[in-house]
Design an enzyme around this catalytic site. Sequence first.
Site, PDB file in Angstrom:
ATOM      1  N   VAL A 369       0.823  -1.220   0.000  1.00  0.00           N
ATOM      2  CA  VAL A 369       0.000   0.000   0.000  1.00  0.00           C
ATOM      3  C   VAL A 369       0.852   1.262   0.000  1.00  0.00           C
ATOM      4  CG1 VAL A 369      -1.967  -1.122   1.096  1.00  0.00           C
ATOM      5  CG2 VAL A 369      -0.211  -0.062   2.523  1.00  0.00           C
ATOM      6  N   LYS A 371       3.845   1.969   2.145  1.00  0.00           N
ATOM      7  CA  LYS A 371       4.371   2.454   3.424  1.00  0.00           C
ATOM      8  C   LYS A 371       5.821   2.904   3.295  1.00  0.00           C
ATOM      9  CE  LYS A 371       3.436  -1.446   5.476  1.00  0.00           C
ATOM     10  NZ  LYS A 371       2.796  -2.143   4.356  1.00  0.00           N
ATOM     11  N   SER A 688     -14.688 -12.469  15.047  1.00  0.00           N
ATOM     12  CA  SER A 688     -15.650 -11.653  14.296  1.00  0.00           C
ATOM     13  C   SER A 688     -16.570 -12.496  13.422  1.00  0.00           C
ATOM     14  CB  SER A 688     -14.906 -10.640  13.430  1.00  0.00           C
ATOM     15  OG  SER A 688     -14.114 -11.294  12.461  1.00  0.00           O
ATOM     16  N   LYS A 731     -12.528  -4.566   6.035  1.00  0.00           N
ATOM     17  CA  LYS A 731     -13.582  -5.526   5.712  1.00  0.00           C
ATOM     18  C   LYS A 731     -14.593  -4.927   4.738  1.00  0.00           C
ATOM     19  CE  LYS A 731     -13.194  -7.927  10.165  1.00  0.00           C
ATOM     20  NZ  LYS A 731     -13.851  -8.226  11.442  1.00  0.00           N
TER      21      LYS A 731
END
Length: 812
Positions: A369, A371, A688, A731
């Site tokens: 992504v 970094k 979850s 999510k």
Amino acid sequence: MVTNYEGEQIQIPENMPMLPVRDIVIFPFMILPLFVGRDSSIKAVEESLAKSDRLIFLSSQKDTADEFPQPEGIYETGTIAMIMRMRKLPDGRIKILAQGLTKAKVKNFSQTEPFYRVNIESITDEELNTADAVEAEALMRSIRENLERVISLGRVLSPDIMMVLDDVSDPGRLADLVASNLGLKMSEAQALLEIHNPLIRIKQVNEILLRELEVLTMQAKIRSQAKDEMSKSQKEYFLREQIRAIKNELGDSDNKQEEIQELRQKVIDAKMPAEAETEVLKQINRLDRMHPDSSEASILRSYLELLVELPWNKSSQDNLDLKNAKKILDEDHFDLKKIKERCLEYLAVRKLNKSMKGPILCFSGPPGVGKTSLGKSIARALGREFHRISLGGMKDEAEIRGHRRTYVGAMPGKIIQGLKQVKTNNPVFILDEIDKLGNDFRGDPSSALLEVLDPEQNNSFRDHYLNLPFDLSNVMFLATANVLENIPAALRDRMEVIQLSGYTEDEKLKIAKQYLVSKQIKENGITEKNIDISDEALKFTIENYTREAGLRNLERLVGTLCRKVAHKVAEGEKQKISVTPELVAKFLGPQVYTREDQQEHDEVGVSTGLAWTQAGGEILYIETSMCKGKGGVILTGQMGDVMKESATTAMSFIRGNAHLFGIDEKIYNENDVHIHIPAGAIPKDGPSAGIAMATAIISRLSGVAIRKDIAMTGEMTLTGKVLPIGGLKEKSLAAMRHGIQKIIIPHKNIKDLEDIDEEYRSKLEFIPVKHIDEVLQFALVKPTTSSKKDKKSSSGGGGRSKDRISASERVA
């Protein structure tokens, strides 16, 4: 038979006491005093004196430091000597005066206690023929002449040596006499003693004498040169001139003083703190007193060179132009508003407060992504130097703190090495993969980083190699991590964590158009005149060939498209190639991901859950089935302990409330429930999946299908309450990537919707729930009786609720 000092003929016995001697080799006809202190040696002397011939075998020991030499530690060839006098000393030792008579060789040791007694074999010199005798006579004359020159050049020898040499006509005896007076090294003297040919021995002595003559001649020349150039009152100057003259004669110019002066000047230029400057000057003075070729001088020189090259007081000028910094950040990275704002805030405060300490930020997010590349952009925006330190797999604390200089091959730690490379004390350091630090018997690197990343302590960071405090407070430390939970709590507490989530398909399309395509065109040697990649082609690539949160795979795929075109251009293609979705399928092969991954229709017993991984968010299809059994629960799909507990909790809740869902309780006793999460080779765990499992089980037992266009995430209790979860943004983006637009979330996670950009919230519908009853109301296709309250409010398709949230409604 041999002749002693009194002119008497003595018969040499085959067995006699042995006296090992140190630091000297005894030659025949050599008279010298020996001090005897070892008990065994004293007993050997007493044994010799007890006999009328007073003979003793003298041989040198190989290791002079050995107090109790073994037979193998004593040379085999030695000299038979006669003890002329003996005197006892007050300290218990005895002093003897011995004369060498003839050489002999040890055949074996007949006794080792309480002293050595050996069987010996006398050695006589070989006879010389006429030609060799003439050569030996010439060498003897040469030796006498050279020895006179040696004495004239200042070498101190016995005053009677020349008179004795004039009377010696045997070449072997003359060689032994000269060798015994030259003060040779023990190894050289022993080698001469073991030569039995007089001609070879006298040649060797002559070579040694010539070498000594050259050394004495050079020494006299050096003294002469130094004496002509010095002042009589300056003793130190005289010594330095002697050293310089030696260096000049060896062809090695003396650069040591120049080096010392250069180091002292560098210390002044470095503008070190007082403590460091004092220590460095002290070490420079030590170096000045050392021999330049010694190993310690080499180590000290490397240490001093590091100290003077460190940027103690050298900083780069910060670019405090906020507009320019924002422009640079926008050029290099798409979106990332929070990080860009944080960087601009730092610049703004720095502009107002010049003494501000460097921030310590940690970028956390899935791979690919941006970094690490973000650190480079921040350094470019600030106008600072950039340095990357890879921490992945590091297990040795010395990699951070450095090794102590007492160790062989000692080096400073990566922090100090990085500062030396960038040559400024305020660079941007990126600590890559800080969550993948290891530890073993060599220490814990994460503990060493506690001092580095603490603004209250790092102004006096002490590297083991430097052993001096160094100020790291001006350094801007940036760390990157995929999983924050792997970072020790104490270390995580020292950093300001900024989360980077994955990219949506629209974001990937924009990034590919703005950055990736032009980069890959350049790297593959083609130009925009050769290729045109349409937006439809990029979108087709993103939808069908990528599914990860980052951009690395997308960049590789764009590179593949460019390489295919480069291949055609290299073969002579002149026309511009337009890359369409059809051409993408031809270049990249069959689609890796398709929308067939989604359910094609509403199914019974299959729910869509959401999970967080290191690579971003993912969807999980939770499948259930029933088979004949005894009421057991079968769990497959590599579920972790937490997920297994979620399944057990859901099953217990459903059994306890079966009558509310219209489920026949007998079904439990006659059937087993099988819960499976596909991709069985991949371990899965986390708190979850509770409501997704409960929904799938109820659907299977009641026969009511679950809507395929709804995903859900949340944990549940035994009473049916829905608990909050983490990673909601990741999510949600995963659901969007899979074409799912409705997401059931815990009611307490409404606050986390603020972290999701308005652009994405407008494309998703979030349904907050507090109880499993509400989940069933929205997730099941047909109405189900879940409670008395549900009978009044349930609807077949899960109608709109007042708690449902979309882009048109304000998030609470």
